[in-house]
Design an enzyme around this catalytic site. Structure first.
Site: not given
Ligand SMILES: CC(C)(COP(=O)(O)OP(=O)(O)OC[C@H]1O[C@@H](n2cnc3c(N)ncnc32)[C@H](O)[C@@H]1OP(=O)(O)O)[C@@H](O)C(=O)NCCC(=O)NCCS
Length: 393
Positions: A85, A211, A329, A333
């Site tokens: 990252c 994502i 956030k 990202h």
């Molecule tokens: C947090 C996380 C697990 C959510 O993924 P998910 O459960 O597959 O989420 P979905 O894509 O099913 O989205 C569910 C809902 O939340 C929303 N949403 C998803 N992630 C979000 C976030 N981080 N912030 C705000 N809203 C989010 C989506 O738009 C969706 O909304 P909707 O139902 O109104 O359409 C995923 O974003 C993640 O793993 N993030 C971390 C990424 C990471 O590790 N990056 C590297 C860092 S070192």
């Protein structure tokens, strides 16, 4: 050695882009940055592009030449830089050094990632390629899991609360709600964060960066060129440090020693102290990480990050505005692009042209970009005015 400034800066909307490829996004960001600099493609002498994992996200390697080709910059030298990252900020550092060395006068540093073309679970597994494969990924750990361990340790040692972590997300979404390029430009409350689905206790969805697809680019130039552009922002310090890849090998779970080492060198190069920094872009991949960042960058004492946030210090009108355009956030990202996006936001603030997001009077800014769970840290410091204090280390 020549001084270096950022003379052009832009990023695409960060989003889930079904209708744009990685090359489209890189081209859009690169072209906008070159136009912003008042330059043309023929002026660019080299390209460095940060990208973490196009091979796994979209099946495309050899990204640097592809980008130079698509942007119309061939035959200039084009180099891909990878540090998970932190790929974007590291590409910036190498572009900066390439000018600093006297080799080139004008260089583009870009970052790009397209993460949403594969399933969410595959994206998370791809990201985990930046962890320790034998000791972390192979047993099912994710980055949310790793940062949850860090959060638990911080809560246990310093009394940091879930509410304080939630306030990081609330602040960043408040700023991001004013940023048209943010993926989630909406305000949220502490209750929204606490009640959102739990991913890895104590981190819920709204403690996590999403994502994302997106690209960002900046144009760097040596002093003689920079002085003829409309609003150069000077690079005052640029430094990188490393730490153990595996979390269990760290001396402490509650500090990022790579951040401290990179920041120390960057502050020395700039001749500045933490108190001299007016605004900061820090790596809030998870809310706890912004709390560690404000501590490890020296903005507050170790262990006081939660209180620092709760007191409102990080707000746009606080004593140390952090992530003034929404952070990872709210903006999103796209991992290889984030480090360059942070530079763009600092540059816009220091130019004084950030409209509703403007922090009045900002003259110095710092960007912290991390790779993985902190095994790579890159700190870049910028100023409206140039200084000459470059030190080797
Ligand atoms: C947090 C996380 C697990 C959510 O993924 P998910 O459960 O597959 O989420 P979905 O894509 O099913 O989205 C569910 C809902 O939340 C929303 N949403 C998803 N992630 C979000 C976030 N981080 N912030 C705000 N809203 C989010 C989506 O738009 C969706 O909304 P909707 O139902 O109104 O359409 C995923 O974003 C993640 O793993 N993030 C971390 C990424 C990471 O590790 N990056 C590297 C860092 S070192």
């Amino acid at each position: 050695m020549t001084k270096v400034a950022v003379v052009g800066a832009a990023y695409t909307k960060f989003d889930e882009h079904w209708d744009k490829s990685l090359r489209d996004l890189s081209t859009e960001a690169g072209a906008k940055a070159i136009l912003d600099a008042g330059l043309e493609g023929k002026d660019i002498k080299a390209l460095f592009i940060g990208n973490m994992s196009a091979g796994r996200f979209i099946g495309q390697e050899h990204l640097a030449a592809l980008t130079a080709d698509h942007v119309g910059l061939t035959p200039i030298p084009a180099t891909r830089v990878e540090a998970a990252c932190a790929s974007g900020a590291l590409a910036f550092l190498h572009a900066y050094l390439a000018i600093r060395s006297g080799q080139y006068d004008i260089v583009v540093a870009a970052g790009a990632e397209k993460m949403t073309d594969i399933k969410g679970t595959d994206a998370i597994a791809t990201l985990m390629g930046a962890g320790d494969q034998e000791w972390e990924s192979a047993i099912g750990l994710t980055f949310t899991g790793l940062y949850a361990l860090i959060a638990k340790a911080h809560m246990h040692k310093f009394g940091t609360t879930r509410e304080q972590m939630a306030m990081v997300s609330v602040n960043n979404h408040m700023n991001g709600s004013l940023n048209p390029n943010a993926q989630f430009p909406k305000e949220i409350t502490v209750d929204d964060v606490l009640n959102s689905p739990m991913i890895a206790e104590p981190l819920s969805v709204l403690d996590c960066s999403p994502i994302t697809d997106g690209a960002a680019a900046v144009v760097l130039a040596k002093e003689e060129v920079a002085r003829s552009t409309r609003n150069p922002i000077w690079v005052l310090g640029s430094s990188q440090a490393s730490d153990t890849l595996a979390l269990h090998n760290r001396k402490s779970l509650t500090e990022m020693s790579a951040t401290k080492a990179a920041a120390k060198n960057a502050y020395e190069q700039a001749g500045l102290k933490p108190s001299d920094i007016n605004i900061a872009e820090v790596h809030d991949c998870f809310s706890i990480n912004e709390i560690l960042a404000v501590e490890d960058l020296g903005f507050c004492e170790k262990g006081q990050g939660g209180n620092f946030v709760e007191q409102g210090s990080i707000k746009r009108d606080g004593s140390k505005p952090v992530n003034t355009a929404g952070g990872l956030k709210s903006i999103g990202h796209p991992v290889g692009a984030t480090g360059i996006r942070q530079v763009v936001d600092i540059v816009k603030q220091l130019r004084g042209e950030y409209g509703q997001l403007q922090v009045n009077g900002a003259a110095t800014g710092l960007a912290l970009n991390l790779g993985g769970s902190g095994a790579t840290a890159v700190v870049n410091i910028f100023g409206k005015e140039q200084r000459e204090t470059f030190k080797t280390f």
